[in-house]
Design an enzyme around this catalytic site. Structure first.
Site: not given
Ligand code: PGA
Length: 254
Positions: A98, A12, A238, A216, A176, A10, A100, A170
């Protein structure tokens, strides 16, 4: 039950077009390093076509997905992207709900439910995200929150539709933040989700649905997560922006 593991990146709202091409080419070229795992790249919508083209020779072995979509096939929805447009550009997947989208853009379980049905109707595989916040976990409400999200987001799906989807667990506090859930914490919720899917369909169908962990995930914590019986892959933020890290994670699930 052996489920084919699925690791999705992802991206983003990151990278530019040149970097998107470069990253895609690197993943496509090294795709064989994680041959047993399904790989999916989810770039920003504007770069989906570029990434699809850059997958080039690995077409069919590296999947393409979007990070969101509207639920209508067309119409007066300024700034939105329709499911058939994603299909037109070669997408097979779309991330829906998601955290977000839920927290920053107000997407509710009901909205995610409508989108999930629209994705399936368009022939896309929805990656439906659920997960609790830190406050909810600390209040002992993880199971209740995830149960509500799964039931709300997947309401009214037929068993045949449920079999097609991917679920991503998640925990919001792990996204993140560098604070990954322990394999035991993740497994506990994955097992809960599989149990909910069984109630919505049947144990046989639930046993075939892939449930990814996200939050993460890095090459050095992926192997422990991958050993858990109900963790069938990862949704990576990330670490998906670096080919080495993304493939390192994929290899851990191979
Ligand atoms: P992250 O994000 O690996 O940066 O923690 C995961 C996601 O939001 O799908």
């Amino acid at each position: 039950m052996s489920r084919k593991k699925i690791v999705a990146g992802n991206w983003k709202m990151n990278l530019d077009r040149a970097k998107a091409k470069e990253l895609t080419a690197a993943v496509a070229a090294r795709r064989g390093e994680a041959a047993a795992v399904e790989l999916v790249l989810c770039p920003p919508a504007l770069y989906v076509e570029t990434v699809g083209a850059a997958i080039a020779g690995a077409k069919g072995t590296v999947g393409l997905g979007a990070q969101n979509m509207h639920d209508k096939a067309s119409g007066a929805f300024t700034g939105e992207v329709a499911p058939p447009m994603l299909v037109d550009l070669g997408c097979q997947y779309v991330i829906l709900g998601h955290s977000e989208r839920r927290t920053l853009f107000g997407e509710t379980d009901a909205a995610v439910n409508v989108k999930t049905k629209a994705a399936l109707a368009a022939g896309l595989v929805p990656i439906v995200c659920v997960g609790e916040t830190l406050e909810e976990r600390e209040a002992g409400r993880t199971a209740a929150v995830v149960t509500g999200q799964v039931q709300g987001s997947l309401a009214g799906l037929s068993p045949a539709e449920l079999e097609k989807i991917v679920v991503a667990y998640e925990p919001v506090w792990a996204i993140g933040t560098g604070k990954v859930a322990t394999p035991e914490q993740a497994q506990e919720v994955h097992a809960l989700i599989r149990g909910l899917l069984a109630k919505l369909s049947s144990p046989e169908i639930a046993a075939r649905v892939r449930i990814q962990y996200g939050g993460s995930v890095k090459p050095d914590n992926a192997a422990d997560l991958a050993r858990q019986p109900d963790i069938d892959g990862a949704l990576v933020g990330g670490a998906s922006l670096k080919a080495d890290d993304f493939l390192g994670i994929a290899k851990a699930f191979g």
